[in-house]
Design a protein around this motif. Structure first.
Motif, PDB file in Angstrom:
ATOM      1  N   UNK A  57      -7.725   1.615 -11.324  1.00 55.08           N
ATOM      2  CA  UNK A  57      -8.026   2.537 -10.184  1.00 55.08           C
ATOM      3  C   UNK A  57      -8.914   2.032  -9.123  1.00 55.08           C
ATOM      4  N   UNK A  58      -9.786   1.137  -9.526  1.00 53.35           N
ATOM      5  CA  UNK A  58     -10.701   0.471  -8.544  1.00 53.35           C
ATOM      6  C   UNK A  58      -9.971  -0.329  -7.598  1.00 53.35           C
ATOM      7  N   UNK A  59      -8.931  -1.316  -8.278  1.00 55.02           N
ATOM      8  CA  UNK A  59      -8.105  -2.050  -7.495  1.00 55.02           C
ATOM      9  C   UNK A  59      -7.354  -1.398  -6.436  1.00 55.02           C
ATOM     10  N   UNK A  60      -7.119  -0.206  -6.954  1.00 56.86           N
ATOM     11  CA  UNK A  60      -6.045   0.650  -5.953  1.00 56.86           C
ATOM     12  C   UNK A  60      -6.798   1.299  -4.883  1.00 56.86           C
ATOM     13  N   UNK A  61      -7.988   2.016  -5.493  1.00 58.16           N
ATOM     14  CA  UNK A  61      -8.671   3.063  -4.424  1.00 58.16           C
ATOM     15  C   UNK A  61      -9.900   2.133  -3.530  1.00 58.16           C
ATOM     16  N   UNK A  62     -10.520   1.437  -4.123  1.00 59.80           N
ATOM     17  CA  UNK A  62     -11.878   0.799  -3.502  1.00 59.80           C
ATOM     18  C   UNK A  62     -11.275  -0.504  -3.153  1.00 59.80           C
ATOM     19  N   UNK A  63     -10.680  -1.357  -3.807  1.00 62.37           N
ATOM     20  CA  UNK A  63     -10.139  -2.717  -3.152  1.00 62.37           C
ATOM     21  C   UNK A  63      -8.957  -2.749  -2.404  1.00 62.37           C
ATOM     22  N   UNK A  64      -8.089  -1.658  -2.414  1.00 61.49           N
ATOM     23  CA  UNK A  64      -6.775  -1.566  -1.944  1.00 61.49           C
ATOM     24  C   UNK A  64      -5.823  -2.596  -1.932  1.00 61.49           C
ATOM     25  N   UNK A  65      -5.987  -3.077  -3.277  1.00 64.65           N
ATOM     26  CA  UNK A  65      -4.946  -4.238  -3.686  1.00 64.65           C
ATOM     27  C   UNK A  65      -3.658  -3.835  -3.745  1.00 64.65           C
ATOM     28  N   UNK A  66      -3.553  -2.452  -4.046  1.00 63.74           N
ATOM     29  CA  UNK A  66      -2.284  -2.012  -4.480  1.00 63.74           C
ATOM     30  C   UNK A  66      -2.020  -0.590  -4.067  1.00 63.74           C
ATOM     31  N   UNK A  67      -0.536   0.041  -3.920  1.00 64.41           N
ATOM     32  CA  UNK A  67      -0.621   1.307  -3.507  1.00 64.41           C
ATOM     33  C   UNK A  67      -0.455   2.260  -4.648  1.00 64.41           C
ATOM     34  N   UNK A  68      -0.240   1.971  -5.981  1.00 63.22           N
ATOM     35  CA  UNK A  68      -0.207   2.672  -7.073  1.00 63.22           C
ATOM     36  C   UNK A  68      -0.527   1.587  -8.198  1.00 63.22           C
ATOM     37  N   UNK A  69      -1.120   2.453  -9.010  1.00 60.96           N
ATOM     38  CA  UNK A  69      -1.490   1.691 -10.565  1.00 60.96           C
ATOM     39  C   UNK A  69      -0.419   0.754 -11.237  1.00 60.96           C
ATOM     40  N   UNK A 129      -0.008  -2.890 -10.851  1.00 59.60           N
ATOM     41  CA  UNK A 129      -0.432  -3.826 -11.476  1.00 59.60           C
ATOM     42  C   UNK A 129       0.179  -4.811 -12.211  1.00 59.60           C
ATOM     43  N   UNK A 130       0.938  -4.366 -13.086  1.00 61.08           N
ATOM     44  CA  UNK A 130       1.912  -5.001 -13.911  1.00 61.08           C
ATOM     45  C   UNK A 130       2.724  -6.122 -13.468  1.00 61.08           C
ATOM     46  N   UNK A 131       3.354  -5.836 -12.388  1.00 61.89           N
ATOM     47  CA  UNK A 131       4.276  -6.554 -11.319  1.00 61.89           C
ATOM     48  C   UNK A 131       3.427  -7.605 -10.820  1.00 61.89           C
ATOM     49  N   UNK A 132       2.149  -7.365 -10.169  1.00 65.05           N
ATOM     50  CA  UNK A 132       1.683  -8.209  -9.531  1.00 65.05           C
ATOM     51  C   UNK A 132       0.833  -9.275 -10.206  1.00 65.05           C
ATOM     52  N   UNK A 133       0.400  -8.887 -11.724  1.00 69.66           N
ATOM     53  CA  UNK A 133      -0.349  -9.820 -12.642  1.00 69.66           C
ATOM     54  C   UNK A 133       0.712 -10.528 -13.245  1.00 69.66           C
ATOM     55  N   UNK A 134       1.964 -10.241 -13.402  1.00 69.16           N
ATOM     56  CA  UNK A 134       3.005 -10.957 -13.912  1.00 69.16           C
ATOM     57  C   UNK A 134       3.616 -12.073 -12.884  1.00 69.16           C
ATOM     58  N   UNK A 135       3.191 -11.802 -11.727  1.00 67.30           N
ATOM     59  CA  UNK A 135       3.964 -12.784 -10.743  1.00 67.30           C
ATOM     60  C   UNK A 135       3.104 -14.171 -10.561  1.00 67.30           C
ATOM     61  N   UNK A 136       1.869 -14.166 -11.268  1.00 70.16           N
ATOM     62  CA  UNK A 136       1.394 -15.374 -11.409  1.00 70.16           C
ATOM     63  C   UNK A 136       1.156 -15.869 -13.102  1.00 70.16           C
ATOM     64  N   UNK A 137       0.854 -17.252 -13.194  1.00 67.05           N
ATOM     65  CA  UNK A 137       1.154 -17.509 -14.646  1.00 67.05           C
ATOM     66  C   UNK A 137      -0.089 -17.274 -15.500  1.00 67.05           C
TER      67      UNK A 137
END
Length: 495
Positions: A310-322, A325-333
């Motif tokens: 939620x912090x990544x989403x709301x405070x950091x603005x790194x994603x639009x929905x929780x 997180x899986x797709x973004x994390x899986x995009x790097x090895x």
């Protein structure tokens, strides 16, 4: 006419209502978030009136969606965020201040003073808990000391205390019933888990009037009735959210373990009818009271799990929905050497450091937002592993399987990380709403909707199994660097 069980799930960031049928299948769900209040750094509050109104609204919505009337509800079970402290006037029914949430650290110095007086062992032996601001006792004391007129009103018998399930039962019964269940009482740091009574010595030490406290009851029992939904419905169970999830996962035998990935992370092991006391940072708690028997559990509480996403989403603005997180994390090895320690409100088990604060380490020019997201997910798995290792040692049990539930357990990458880091098989059930399901089962047993534990156990079905896929050497190195990262977070906010 088919009948259903209603579970009211009063969480930390939202309230839900889930209706279950006899097979344990979800028939209707309604959910709504409520406001979080952060008046000072490390302070967390809720509006108890908003909690009540949101819970009432989602219950009515879930019934309407399924076209179910009050006559079709066999019973209501309530599960709740634990330790959150509410004080209200028993005549007006109005809270005298905002609820102080379990995450709130405002009473850390009070806890230090209790420890300095040499009371730690007394509290641990009586309540099973480590003296910490996490639990209700010092929150209640703070309200009595800091809200104008509260102390006098409490001593005159005008105020009532309760955790969230107590508040909701009181509201649902229009002020007729002031009770708590054993599992929630055991999280207050005021309740003697050996005698099943509020402890007079502790109440005296904290200057808390006994008249404020609800009556402790078993977790599966008819407490009263509500007419809020168009007909008379029994309220037949209450349980803290983590104990309810343990029950919902059918962890009925000593040695059964589950972890719930919610706002926090909560690892519980059923230890049977006798409490197992920890020497190294785990807490001993009551799992549930049922059929005149009390079951205990060892617990490790992680303050920030899903809340980190939620912090990544709301405070950091790194994603639009929780879910992203899986797709973004899986995009790097891997995390590119980046480690996140999400100690936003201190660290719980096994460190119990209220002054720890969040940090990101190992940042180089090549670290991007996906690496940070992946490191944040890994931090959840690392924290669970720290508790899991200690729990196995304390209970002298070697675990091969970990049952998982909660919203973040639907993240396949996180579950694989957990299997890899902990070297255990991770079992995810078909229904991950085990918190609500557990309290529905407890309520159903109280009214005869389900006959026994075996009938409930047969409802549990597995969805997916995650098996470890990294080498022991790689796992050991990851854990070594994680523990190094932790050292930089510990004690950061200490004066």
């Amino acid at each position: 006419m088919e009948r259903y069980m209603m579970a009211l799930d009063a969480g930390t960031t939202s309230n839900r209502c889930i209706l279950f049928d006899h097979a344990g299948k979800i028939c209707s769900v309604a959910q709504k978030e409520f406001q979080q209040h952060y008046p000072k750094p490390g302070w967390v509050e809720h509006d108890a009136e908003e909690i009540w109104q949101v819970q009432l609204d989602v219950a009515k919505e879930a019934m309407a969606r399924a076209g179910i009337s009050a006559e079709q509800i066999a019973a209501i079970g309530i599960t709740n965020q634990r330790e959150t402290t509410i004080v209200w006037n028993k005549h007006t029914g109005k809270p005298i201040c905002h609820a102080i949430v379990w995450q709130c650290r405002r009473t850390a110095e009070v806890c230090e003073s209790l420890q300095a007086k040499g009371l730690s062992e007394i509290f641990r032996k009586k309540t099973g808990l480590h003296i910490d601001a996490y639990f209700s006792a010092t929150k209640l004391q703070w309200i009595l000391e800091h809200i104008p007129g509260a102390r006098e009103a409490a001593e005159n018998g005008e105020l009532l205390f309760g955790t969230v399930e107590t508040w909701l039962i009181w509201k649902l019964t229009e002020g007729k019933v002031h009770v708590t269940d054993y599992s929630n009482a055991s999280r207050t740091m005021l309740f003697n888990i050996n005698t099943l009574r509020w402890d007079e010595e502790i109440l005296d030490a904290l200057k808390i009037p006994a008249s404020m406290l609800p009556t402790p009851m078993p977790s599966s029992q008819i407490y009263g009735y509500t007419s809020c939904f168009g007909g008379k419905i029994p309220i037949a169970a209450a349980a803290g959210d983590q104990q309810a999830a343990l029950f919902g996962q059918a962890c009925f035998a000593a040695g059964d373990v589950k972890n719930t990935y919610g706002t926090g992370g909560f690892l519980l092991m059923n230890t049977g009818k006798k409490p197992v006391f920890s020497d190294n940072g785990l807490v001993t708690t009551i799992a549930w009271g049922i059929h005149d028997e009390v079951y205990y559990a060892l617990e490790g509480s992680i303050f920030v799990a899903g809340a980190a996403v939620q912090w990544l989403r709301d405070e950091m603005g790194l994603m639009e929905n929780s879910a992203q997180s899986e797709e973004m994390a899986a995009s790097v090895a891997d995390t590119n050497g980046c480690y996140v320690v999400p100690a936003f409100t201190g660290l719980g088990a096994p460190y119990w450091d209220p002054y720890a604060r969040g940090t990101i380490l190992g940042i180089t020019r090549g670290v991007n937002r996906c690496h940070i997201v992946r490191a944040t997910l890994e931090s959840i798995a690392f924290q669970v592993n720290d508790v899991l290792e200690l729990m196995q040692k304390e209970a002298d049990i070697m675990l091969n399987h970990l049952k998982v539930d909660g919203g973040a357990s639907e993240n396949n990458l996180l579950m694989q990380m957990q299997a890899d880091i902990s070297a255990v098989t991770v079992d995810r059930p078909v229904c991950v709403e085990t918190t609500a399901m557990g309290v529905a089962y407890l309520a159903g047993l109280a009214v005869g909707y389900w006959q026994d534990l075996e009938e409930i156990r047969n409802n549990w079905q597995i969805d997916r199994v995650f098996t470890p896929a990294i080498s022991a050497i790689e796992r050991a190195e990851k854990c070594r660097v994680w523990r190094k990262a932790l050292t930089y977070a510990l004690g950061w906010a200490e004066k």
